[in-house]
Design an enzyme around this catalytic site. Structure first.
Site, PDB file in Angstrom:
ATOM      1  N   CYS A  81       0.735  -1.123   0.158  1.00 39.26           N
ATOM      2  CA  CYS A  81      -0.076  -0.065  -0.085  1.00 39.26           C
ATOM      3  C   CYS A  81       0.843   1.402  -0.146  1.00 39.26           C
ATOM      4  O   CYS A  81       1.698   1.485  -0.884  1.00 39.26           O
ATOM      5  CB  CYS A  81      -1.056  -0.023   1.168  1.00 39.26           C
ATOM      6  SG  CYS A  81      -2.518   1.164   0.895  1.00 39.26           S
ATOM      7  N   HIS A 196      -3.481  -4.905  -0.622  1.00 40.27           N
ATOM      8  CA  HIS A 196      -3.195  -5.554   0.446  1.00 40.27           C
ATOM      9  C   HIS A 196      -3.344  -6.998   0.302  1.00 40.27           C
ATOM     10  O   HIS A 196      -4.295  -7.730   0.625  1.00 40.27           O
ATOM     11  CB  HIS A 196      -4.202  -4.962   1.668  1.00 40.27           C
ATOM     12  CG  HIS A 196      -3.955  -3.782   2.194  1.00 40.27           C
ATOM     13  ND1 HIS A 196      -3.131  -3.237   2.942  1.00 40.27           N
ATOM     14  CD2 HIS A 196      -4.830  -2.670   1.605  1.00 40.27           C
ATOM     15  CE1 HIS A 196      -3.381  -2.026   3.182  1.00 40.27           C
ATOM     16  NE2 HIS A 196      -4.010  -1.587   2.363  1.00 40.27           N
ATOM     17  N   GLU A 198      -2.351  -9.268   2.438  1.00 42.18           N
ATOM     18  CA  GLU A 198      -2.929  -9.663   3.890  1.00 42.18           C
ATOM     19  C   GLU A 198      -4.418  -9.757   4.170  1.00 42.18           C
ATOM     20  O   GLU A 198      -4.942 -10.134   5.037  1.00 42.18           O
ATOM     21  CB  GLU A 198      -2.244  -8.957   5.088  1.00 42.18           C
ATOM     22  CG  GLU A 198      -2.779  -7.740   5.533  1.00 42.18           C
ATOM     23  CD  GLU A 198      -2.368  -6.756   4.458  1.00 42.18           C
ATOM     24  OE1 GLU A 198      -2.700  -5.450   4.815  1.00 42.18           O
ATOM     25  OE2 GLU A 198      -1.835  -6.684   3.361  1.00 42.18           O
TER      26      GLU A 198
END
Length: 215
Positions: A81, A196, A198
């Site tokens: 990011c 992202h 994750e």
């Protein structure tokens, strides 16, 4: 077991990243300690908020030096990011220009779209020889951002004594509104994603495993 440091400089969704990496079998440490960050098999640099504030926070704990030193030693770094954005030459956020790390040529500017931020799941165009997207070229990933890099120019990294040699630059692109922006970047030991991983479910987990293949 591969060791990974998630760099803690006050500007990232660090807990979710730590959990995601641990779920993939990494030995994960959350720290801003220079030596640990330098010596780990992999370093993840997260980031949320404004470009300039992230750069200021990173410099306060010598995060810029850690990144330069790792890349000089050909040790993998993954920016996520705003952690991707600060790899570029500069960012222009809220009319304020801030100097980035200068590892990728280009500037980070506001998305040109009717609705900003770009939030949610979206596809991308990955290069055929991508390391990060092997096996997940057509998957969707999760984005939350209002700014992005809209071009990639050659970067002169000689002042940092970093030489990527003949390593190819691989750039993945995403379209949103009237913008076409850098969704991910790979150049030797330097990796970065605007989205992202994750928070990107199984596709994100696979991307982290793909990154592990170079550690």
């Amino acid at each position: 077991m591969k060791t990974v440091v998630v760099f803690d400089y006050g500007f990232g969704n660090v807990r979710s990243m730590v959990r995601a990496l641990a779920d993939q079998g990494f030995d994960v440490t959350l720290t801003s300690d220079y030596r640990q960050a330098l010596e780990a098999d992999g370093l993840v640099v997260p980031g949320v908020g404004a470009f300039g504030a992230c750069m200021e926070g990173l410099r306060k704990v010598s995060g810029d030096r850690v990144i330069y030193d790792r890349l000089r030693a050909e040790r993998p770094v993954l920016g996520v990011c705003v952690g991707e954005q600060i790899m570029f030459d500069e960012g222009d956020e809220h009319g304020e220009e801030s100097e980035g790390l200068g590892l990728i040529g280009g500037a980070v500017t506001k998305l040109d779209a009717d609705v900003v931020p770009h939030m949610g799941w979206d596809t991308l165009e990955a290069p055929a020889d991508s390391i990060l997207f092997a096996g997940i070229e057509h998957e969707r990933f999760y984005y939350v951002h209002s700014y992005a890099a809209h071009e990639v120019r050659p970067a002169d990294t000689s002042e940092y004594m970093i030489d990527f040699g003949d390593a190819p630059e691989r750039v993945a692109w995403c379209d949103y509104g009237r913008s076409r922006f850098v969704a991910a970047y790979e150049h030797g030991p330097l990796f970065a994603t605007q989205f992202h991983p994750e928070k990107s479910a199984q596709a994100g987990a696979k991307l982290l495993r793909n990154w592990a293949s170079v550690l």
